[in-house]
Design a protein around this motif. Structure first.
Motif, PDB file in Angstrom:
ATOM      1  N   PRO A 141       0.809  -1.224   0.000  1.00  0.00           N
ATOM      2  CA  PRO A 141       0.000   0.000   0.000  1.00  0.00           C
ATOM      3  C   PRO A 141       0.843   1.276   0.000  1.00  0.00           C
ATOM      4  O   PRO A 141       0.441   2.279  -0.578  1.00  0.00           O
TER       5      PRO A 141
ATOM      6  N   LYS B  11      -8.731   0.934  -3.339  1.00  0.00           N
ATOM      7  CA  LYS B  11      -8.975   0.746  -1.919  1.00  0.00           C
ATOM      8  C   LYS B  11      -7.859  -0.054  -1.274  1.00  0.00           C
ATOM      9  O   LYS B  11      -7.452  -1.098  -1.784  1.00  0.00           O
ATOM     10  N   VAL B  12      -7.377   0.479  -0.159  1.00  0.00           N
ATOM     11  CA  VAL B  12      -6.344  -0.176   0.625  1.00  0.00           C
ATOM     12  C   VAL B  12      -6.946  -0.506   1.987  1.00  0.00           C
ATOM     13  O   VAL B  12      -7.385   0.377   2.702  1.00  0.00           O
ATOM     14  N   SER B  13      -7.008  -1.799   2.305  1.00  0.00           N
ATOM     15  CA  SER B  13      -7.495  -2.196   3.619  1.00  0.00           C
ATOM     16  C   SER B  13      -6.328  -2.744   4.415  1.00  0.00           C
ATOM     17  O   SER B  13      -5.760  -3.764   4.037  1.00  0.00           O
ATOM     18  N   SER B  14      -6.022  -2.108   5.492  1.00  0.00           N
ATOM     19  CA  SER B  14      -4.909  -2.549   6.322  1.00  0.00           C
ATOM     20  C   SER B  14      -3.680  -2.744   5.454  1.00  0.00           C
ATOM     21  O   SER B  14      -3.237  -1.819   4.800  1.00  0.00           O
ATOM     22  N   THR B  15      -3.157  -3.945   5.392  1.00  0.00           N
ATOM     23  CA  THR B  15      -1.917  -4.160   4.639  1.00  0.00           C
ATOM     24  C   THR B  15      -2.169  -4.539   3.198  1.00  0.00           C
ATOM     25  O   THR B  15      -1.236  -4.740   2.428  1.00  0.00           O
TER      26      THR B  15
END
Lengths: 259, 259
Positions: B80, B130-134
């Motif tokens: 990310p 979209k970036v979720s957590s890692t």
């Protein structure tokens, strides 16, 4: 109908005049025109209503009569590199002013003022401006606060997300007095930034902050980032920590809370 | 009318399908729907025309027949923290693909492709995701290029600012072949980022760059900053130097050149 409120009770080096209108398209647009055409600053444009007020990302901002819709046109003597803290300072000044009316708010980075009990939006800030080389040429600070309004003055979709000081306290307050109080806190804060004490602004923000330590989604540059809001910087940026501990710093973006 | 182009000549691990439409509102919107509803990625949405195509800041993007209007829906295996470089990589991939048709372009940070002889706009990129957590959950890369178009297909205000590959070379080119070439360069670049060689992307960008070393105005977060474009970072950010030598780093913004 246009009038010029005198400097009565305006104990300010920042603002010398308040121009008062019954209706405008947008106070920010009028402020910008006056700065660019007449080369003046140090004033506030105040309007009872706006027909095309706008907020962040150009979103339409509903401005029915009874609210505080105004724009500051100022040129504070601060370094361009410190400008990122201005939106936070403005939101903080509004929160402090509302506190003097016993209205308890929380701040959502970068510039939303929420009612502390239900997180409904009371107001917002939009900062525009120009930095040429080493000089801050001007700042336009648009402030919108839902004050002596009832919810039925707003469109249906908005009614569930916002509140007004009248809804909270059941009492009308003087818009001019509220404006004057905001000017006082803004001026104090700008003086702190000018004199290198911007850390104070940051510490004060943290007392009012609604998102630090919480899981949030920041939409920045069209990408949504999910993580924990870890900290704010002296440049007004937010630091997001991803699950693997990596940190990303954002200078702008829209925040939503993960519930 | 919808068809599915087969993977013929598509020598790609990144893209397995190209969905072909005669007319869409926006290829980005269709790509997003497919990702969110059908949980798939690794495809391209291609449309002959778009009725409501959009670019940066939601600006309307004119998409008459003859141009390349498409959106990639992909999920590359990259950190990310490296996503900021993706818009630059995409613009670079388009520039390289156009070079293979002897069309000489320059890149304007973050995502404009200009004709090198007159600085008129040939195309642009918009990256969403979209970036979720890692995890990078998905990327949507919208690409718009004025290809086999004549200027009279565009609105009057646009005609003075843009050009098309047909105007430059007086020859039609295959949109599918161009798309395939872009995919090839994009895939090569993503592989470099995945394998930690993102510095190569940066060095390549600098060969095509149109603004480094020049006096520019960046509009970021509603503030205009004037200074010299000094450098790009490995995170795809631009560094602006003010007159007093202080530097400000921007991760997003609109650039205009000072002439």
């Amino acid at each position: 109908m246009t009038g010029l409120l005198r400097k009565t009770n305006l104990d300010s080096d920042l603002i010398s005049k308040i121009y008062h209108y019954s209706e405008l398209g947008s106070t920010n647009n009028v402020a910008r025109s006056m700065i660019l055409k007449e080369k003046k600053q140090g004033f506030v444009i105040f309007s009872k209503t706006q027909s095309s007020g706008y907020g962040q990302r150009g979103n339409y901002w509903e401005s029915p009569e009874g609210g505080l819709w105004c724009s500051f046109a100022i040129k504070p003597d601060i370094s361009p590199s410190k400008i990122g803290l201005i939106p936070s300072l403005c939101a903080l000044s509004v929160a402090k002013a509302l506190k003097s009316y016993n209205i308890s708010t929380r701040l959502k980075w970068p510039n939303d003022i929420l009612n502390s009990s239900d997180n409904k939006k009371i107001g917002g800030i939009i900062v525009e401006g120009k930095v040429s080389s080493t000089i801050l040429e001007y700042l336009i600070i648009g402030i919108g606060i839902n004050v002596n309004n009832t919810l039925d003055q707003y469109s249906l979709p908005l009614r569930t997300n916002i509140t007004t000081t009248l809804e909270i306290t059941k009492t009308n307050i003087s818009l001019f007095e509220l404006l004057n109080t905001i000017i006082k806190y803004l001026e104090e804060g700008l003086y702190k930034i000018e004199s290198g004490e911007e850390k104070v602004i940051l510490l004060e923000w943290k007392e009012w902050d609604n998102i630090l330590g919480r899981e949030i989604v920041i939409t920045s540059n069209n990408i949504e980032y999910e993580g924990i809001a870890k900290d704010l910087t002296l440049f007004g940026q937010i630091i997001l920590e991803l699950d693997d501990g990596r940190k990303i710093t954002f200078s702008s973006g829209h925040v939503s809370l993960c519930l």
